[in-house]
Structures are given as C-alpha cells and as structure tokens.
Design a protein around this motif. Structure first.
Motif, PDB file in Angstrom:
ATOM      1  N   LEU A  35       0.135   8.480  12.162  1.00  0.00           N
ATOM      2  CA  LEU A  35       1.322   9.280  11.864  1.00  0.00           C
ATOM      3  C   LEU A  35       1.194  10.682  12.462  1.00  0.00           C
ATOM      4  CD1 LEU A  35       1.907   8.255   8.130  1.00  0.00           C
ATOM      5  CD2 LEU A  35       3.389   7.698  10.073  1.00  0.00           C
ATOM      6  N   HIS A  36       0.003  11.264  12.382  1.00  0.00           N
ATOM      7  CA  HIS A  36      -0.235  12.593  12.923  1.00  0.00           C
ATOM      8  C   HIS A  36      -0.077  12.596  14.441  1.00  0.00           C
ATOM      9  CE1 HIS A  36      -2.209  16.644  12.623  1.00  0.00           C
ATOM     10  NE2 HIS A  36      -2.402  16.379  13.907  1.00  0.00           N
ATOM     11  N   GLU A  37      -0.744  11.674  15.115  1.00  0.00           N
ATOM     12  CA  GLU A  37      -0.727  11.672  16.580  1.00  0.00           C
ATOM     13  C   GLU A  37       0.623  11.264  17.143  1.00  0.00           C
ATOM     14  OE1 GLU A  37      -3.032  13.220  17.901  1.00  0.00           O
ATOM     15  OE2 GLU A  37      -4.182  13.250  16.044  1.00  0.00           O
ATOM     16  N   VAL A  38       1.295  10.330  16.492  1.00  0.00           N
ATOM     17  CA  VAL A  38       2.631   9.937  16.948  1.00  0.00           C
ATOM     18  C   VAL A  38       3.611  11.095  16.785  1.00  0.00           C
ATOM     19  CG1 VAL A  38       4.599   8.450  16.410  1.00  0.00           C
ATOM     20  CG2 VAL A  38       2.315   7.460  16.659  1.00  0.00           C
TER      21      VAL A  38
ATOM     22  N   THR B 297      11.352  13.365  11.122  1.00  0.00           N
ATOM     23  CA  THR B 297      11.465  14.561  11.958  1.00  0.00           C
ATOM     24  C   THR B 297      12.866  14.784  12.495  1.00  0.00           C
ATOM     25  OG1 THR B 297      10.889  13.369  13.989  1.00  0.00           O
ATOM     26  CG2 THR B 297       9.068  14.352  12.718  1.00  0.00           C
ATOM     27  N   GLY B 298      13.651  13.714  12.608  1.00  0.00           N
ATOM     28  CA  GLY B 298      14.947  13.853  13.264  1.00  0.00           C
ATOM     29  C   GLY B 298      14.816  14.038  14.759  1.00  0.00           C
ATOM     30  N   LEU B 299      13.630  13.761  15.311  1.00  0.00           N
ATOM     31  CA  LEU B 299      13.386  13.909  16.744  1.00  0.00           C
ATOM     32  C   LEU B 299      13.319  12.530  17.392  1.00  0.00           C
ATOM     33  CD1 LEU B 299      10.623  16.689  16.670  1.00  0.00           C
ATOM     34  CD2 LEU B 299      13.080  16.979  17.079  1.00  0.00           C
ATOM     35  N   ALA B 300      14.364  11.734  17.197  1.00  0.00           N
ATOM     36  CA  ALA B 300      14.397  10.394  17.779  1.00  0.00           C
ATOM     37  C   ALA B 300      14.676  10.530  19.267  1.00  0.00           C
ATOM     38  CB  ALA B 300      15.462   9.547  17.085  1.00  0.00           C
ATOM     39  N   ASP B 301      13.632  10.436  20.085  1.00  0.00           N
ATOM     40  CA  ASP B 301      13.773  10.707  21.511  1.00  0.00           C
ATOM     41  C   ASP B 301      14.386   9.558  22.291  1.00  0.00           C
ATOM     42  OD1 ASP B 301      11.706   8.857  21.675  1.00  0.00           O
ATOM     43  OD2 ASP B 301      10.161  10.396  21.777  1.00  0.00           O
TER      44      ASP B 301
ATOM     45  N   ASN C  67      14.541  22.177  12.907  1.00  0.00           N
ATOM     46  CA  ASN C  67      14.387  21.707  14.283  1.00  0.00           C
ATOM     47  C   ASN C  67      14.943  22.676  15.320  1.00  0.00           C
ATOM     48  OD1 ASN C  67      12.954  19.388  13.732  1.00  0.00           O
ATOM     49  ND2 ASN C  67      14.762  18.072  13.616  1.00  0.00           N
ATOM     50  N   THR C  68      15.623  23.721  14.866  1.00  0.00           N
ATOM     51  CA  THR C  68      16.019  24.791  15.790  1.00  0.00           C
ATOM     52  C   THR C  68      14.796  25.398  16.455  1.00  0.00           C
ATOM     53  OG1 THR C  68      17.887  25.298  14.319  1.00  0.00           O
ATOM     54  CG2 THR C  68      17.336  26.947  15.977  1.00  0.00           C
ATOM     55  N   VAL C  69      13.654  25.292  15.812  1.00  0.00           N
ATOM     56  CA  VAL C  69      12.422  25.872  16.339  1.00  0.00           C
ATOM     57  C   VAL C  69      12.078  25.305  17.712  1.00  0.00           C
ATOM     58  CG1 VAL C  69      10.723  24.236  15.420  1.00  0.00           C
ATOM     59  CG2 VAL C  69      10.126  26.643  15.564  1.00  0.00           C
ATOM     60  N   TRP C  70      12.528  24.075  18.002  1.00  0.00           N
ATOM     61  CA  TRP C  70      12.182  23.407  19.258  1.00  0.00           C
ATOM     62  C   TRP C  70      13.142  23.746  20.390  1.00  0.00           C
ATOM     63  CZ3 TRP C  70       7.612  21.921  18.042  1.00  0.00           C
ATOM     64  CH2 TRP C  70       7.322  21.310  16.812  1.00  0.00           C
ATOM     65  N   THR C  71      14.078  24.665  20.169  1.00  0.00           N
ATOM     66  CA  THR C  71      15.112  24.940  21.165  1.00  0.00           C
ATOM     67  C   THR C  71      14.564  25.591  22.425  1.00  0.00           C
ATOM     68  OG1 THR C  71      16.731  25.202  19.379  1.00  0.00           O
ATOM     69  CG2 THR C  71      17.335  26.056  21.556  1.00  0.00           C
ATOM     70  N   SER C  72      13.732  26.621  22.274  1.00  0.00           N
ATOM     71  CA  SER C  72      13.241  27.379  23.426  1.00  0.00           C
ATOM     72  C   SER C  72      12.058  28.238  23.002  1.00  0.00           C
ATOM     73  CB  SER C  72      14.348  28.285  23.985  1.00  0.00           C
ATOM     74  OG  SER C  72      14.644  29.334  23.054  1.00  0.00           O
TER      75      SER C  72
ATOM     76  N   PHE D  81       6.618  16.346  21.847  1.00  0.00           N
ATOM     77  CA  PHE D  81       6.662  16.646  23.277  1.00  0.00           C
ATOM     78  C   PHE D  81       7.710  15.820  24.015  1.00  0.00           C
ATOM     79  CE2 PHE D  81       2.679  18.712  22.369  1.00  0.00           C
ATOM     80  CZ  PHE D  81       2.596  19.724  23.309  1.00  0.00           C
ATOM     81  N   SER D  82       7.852  14.553  23.675  1.00  0.00           N
ATOM     82  CA  SER D  82       8.800  13.716  24.408  1.00  0.00           C
ATOM     83  C   SER D  82      10.238  14.090  24.076  1.00  0.00           C
ATOM     84  CB  SER D  82       8.554  12.239  24.123  1.00  0.00           C
ATOM     85  OG  SER D  82       8.677  11.953  22.747  1.00  0.00           O
ATOM     86  N   ALA D  83      10.494  14.546  22.843  1.00  0.00           N
ATOM     87  CA  ALA D  83      11.842  14.976  22.476  1.00  0.00           C
ATOM     88  C   ALA D  83      12.156  16.384  22.980  1.00  0.00           C
ATOM     89  CB  ALA D  83      12.009  14.921  20.953  1.00  0.00           C
TER      90      ALA D  83
END
Length: 377
Positions: free
Chosen positions: A195-198, A79-83, A350-355, A204-206
């Motif tokens: 994998l789905h739930e993580v 995902t590249g969402l390493a929080d 991942n731009t989708v998660w900006t706002s 959300f955490s990222a």
C-alpha cells in the motif's frame, strides 16, 4: 524514490561522493561514481538475508506480486489520484537485485535524457582513480541500505516490461525478515508494505511533473560548485558567528556546508520527500482497516521498531546518511496530511499536487493551517 525500511524509510538517499583532480569538468559528484564497481562491491559485502526454504521464498514472491496489484484499487480510491494507467507488475528482488537496480537508478536520476530504460549492464559513469574510490564508497552504502529497504518506487526509469515511466520494487528477504521480527501476520504485512509503495507510484504517475521537479532540485543540490575551500571555510565561520537561527542535526549541518542556492534545493527536496512519505503513511492507515485486518497491530509494532534504540555503529551510519532526518519525514509528513485531510477533505488536499507553488513550505509542514490559508483560501 521512496521506501519503507527496517531502520528507516527510504528510499533512497542521494549519495554525492566528491573526488579529486580526475573528475569530469561540469559533472556532479554523483556522476563521477563508478556505479558498476559500486554494484560489485555492494553485492560482495551485503549481508545475507534470512534463511528460508525455497517454498517460503517462492510463496513470498508470489504473494508480494499479487499484493502489489491488489493495493492499486484501494489506493486510487482513497487518494482520488486514479491515473487511469494499467496496473504494473512489481519487481520482486533479493538484496543483490536491489543493489543492481539502485546502481542503475542513481545516474538515471540526474540524466539529461529524461527517463532511462533499465539496461542489463551498469554503466560506470565515473572514470579513473576517483571514480573507483567513489564507487567503492557508494558500494558500501548500497550494501548497508540493501538490508534496510523493504520497497521502493523509482520514477526515473522506464519499466522494462511495459515501457511506462516508473519501476515498483519490493525486496522480499527484507520483508520476510521484518515480519518475522515483528511477529505480525505475513500476508497482512506484505499488503501493508505494498500500500505504501503503490501510493508512491500513483503520486508520480498521476502527477508526472513531480519527476522533473525532483530531478532538477537534486541536480542543483549535487551539482558542482565553483566555491573554493577558502570561501567555504569563510562562509561556514560567518554562519557559526551569526545569530541567525539554524536547524539542528543533519539539516543544520547541510545549512552550514551548502551554498544558499544548494540549501534552497535541499529544502525543496526535503519538503517533497516529507509530503510523499507522509501521504503514503496516511494512505496506509486510511486503507488499512478495510484491507488489512491486523493493521493496528502492524502499525504499533512497526512504529515501536522505528523508535527502538540503535547500537553505536548504527547510530553513526544513520547520522552520516541522514536516516534520522528521514524518519522525521514520516512523522511530520503524516501529521501534515492527517491535519489537512481532516480539515478540508482529500479532494482539496490534492491541490497540493498542482505545481511547485502549491507544495508546502518548510514552515508549513509543522503549521498545516498556514498552508491551507495560503493555498486554499
């Protein structure tokens, strides 16, 4: 928030049961439910899980706890969402445990206090006869869902062990039941579910703003309306006579019954759910081949189960609580994510998660190139 389920995904429909004259002024329908009674009723009528030996149950719990930890690294990588947060311990629950957790989470979802620590007791919230009736109705729904939910990430509660936002839950008896019915490799299936739930936890955490965004829209969706019954009937009648196109099924019903403001909030919640579920399904398949040797067989068997005919009672219940609409979220959401990632790569996706402004619009879910043009061009 979201979940993989036997008969649906889910994670988690918002149940608003309105009551009569003893309702608290200014409270939303979901706040007028006696959640303590809902949990009691739900646990009393929930179906028992599959028969297993103590050894099998203990081994499944241990393997699920380990799989939830092992899923973190590949999910973050894909995902590249390493929080950067520590890997949390998943709660491995039975059906009664999930019912208790859901009864705590529902009111926390609309709390003005922000994230709420999980408490041993379940606050009743709703009072009087109306709260009891609504609690009994909610208990029936929790009982039904308790046999369907495989896993769930709750972003509205604090982890009781770490104090960090979000609680990751896995319902062991349901996972055992499905892996037996699908005749898939148990270890591979358990990791696949994790994998789905993580992925939901990382989403959300990222991107912490997602929790408040979801809460505010659910609050607008379930909040009290001053509209009278006469006004409602007049509005629905006018909509039925109008030539304006409407959605089909449950979504079309919501379009009719809700005020324009509520329906806009409903659309935002639906689009967010579609994105979250589709993204998680995409990650399951992207990570799968390297981590889950039998992923192709699991995906084929699971998709076949999702589309299998249901008996009349199941079809009625699914229609009433919108499960078929939820199923469409997986299919449409995954198609959206697959297309965008294939065209522009995960980093730009991942731009989708900006706002809120970069979230896809309802029309863009089925036309992902429109989202690419609007947001990335």
């Amino acid at each position: 928030m979201s979940s993989v389920a036997e008969s649906s995904a889910a994670g988690d429909p918002v149940t608003g049961v309105s009551g009569g004259g003893d309702r608290d002024e200014g409270a939303s329908p979901i706040e007028n439910i006696d959640w303590g009674l809902a949990a009691t009723v739900g646990k009393r009528i929930a179906r028992p899980g599959p028969r297993v030996t103590r050894y099998t149950a203990d081994r499944a719990r241990a393997e699920l706890a380990d799989a939830a930890v092992r899923a973190e690294a590949p999910v973050r990588e894909v995902t590249g969402l390493a929080d950067g947060l520590a890997v949390p311990t998943a709660q491995i629950l039975d059906r009664s445990g999930w019912i208790d957790a859901a009864a705590r989470s529902m009111p926390a979802m609309l709390s003005d206090e922000g994230l709420v620590a999980q408490q041993p007791e379940i606050k009743p919230h709703g009072t009087g006869v109306t709260g009891k009736i609504a609690g009994a109705q909610a208990g029936g729904l929790l009982a039904f869902l308790s046999s369907a939910i495989l896993g769930q990430y709750d972003p509205f509660s604090l982890d009781p062990e770490t104090g960090e936002p979000g609680v990751l839950m896995l319902v062991a008896p349901n996972i055992i039941a499905v892996e037996r019915q699908l005749r898939v490799d148990p270890s591979d299936f358990r990791l696949w579910v994790c994998l789905h739930e993580v992925t939901h936890r990382v989403q959300f955490s990222a991107n912490p703003w997602l929790t408040d965004y979801m809460r505010s829209n659910i609050g607008a969706l379930t909040g009290d309306e001053d509209e009278s019954v006469t006004d409602l009937v007049s509005r629905v009648t006018g909509a039925l006579r109008s030539d304006k196109p409407r959605e089909k099924g449950v979504i079309g019903l919501m379009q009719l019954l809700q005020s324009p403001e509520q329906y806009e909030a409903f659309e935002r919640v639906l689009v967010l759910g579609t994105l979250l579920e589709g993204h998680a399904d995409h990650v399951m398949d992207a990570v799968g081949p390297a981590q889950v040797p039998t992923v192709a067989a699991i995906r084929a068997a699971f998709d076949q189960r999702r589309s299998a005919p249901k008996n009349p009672l199941q079809r009625l219940i699914r229609a009433l609580i919108g499960m078929d609409a939820k199923m469409a979220q997986y299919i449409r959401g995954k198609a959206f994510v697959d297309h965008v990632v294939d065209r522009v790569g995960m980093d730009l996706f991942n731009t989708v998660w900006t706002s809120a402004e970069t979230m896809p619009r309802m029309t863009e879910i089925d036309e992902p190139d429109q989202w690419i043009e609007r947001v990335l061009s």
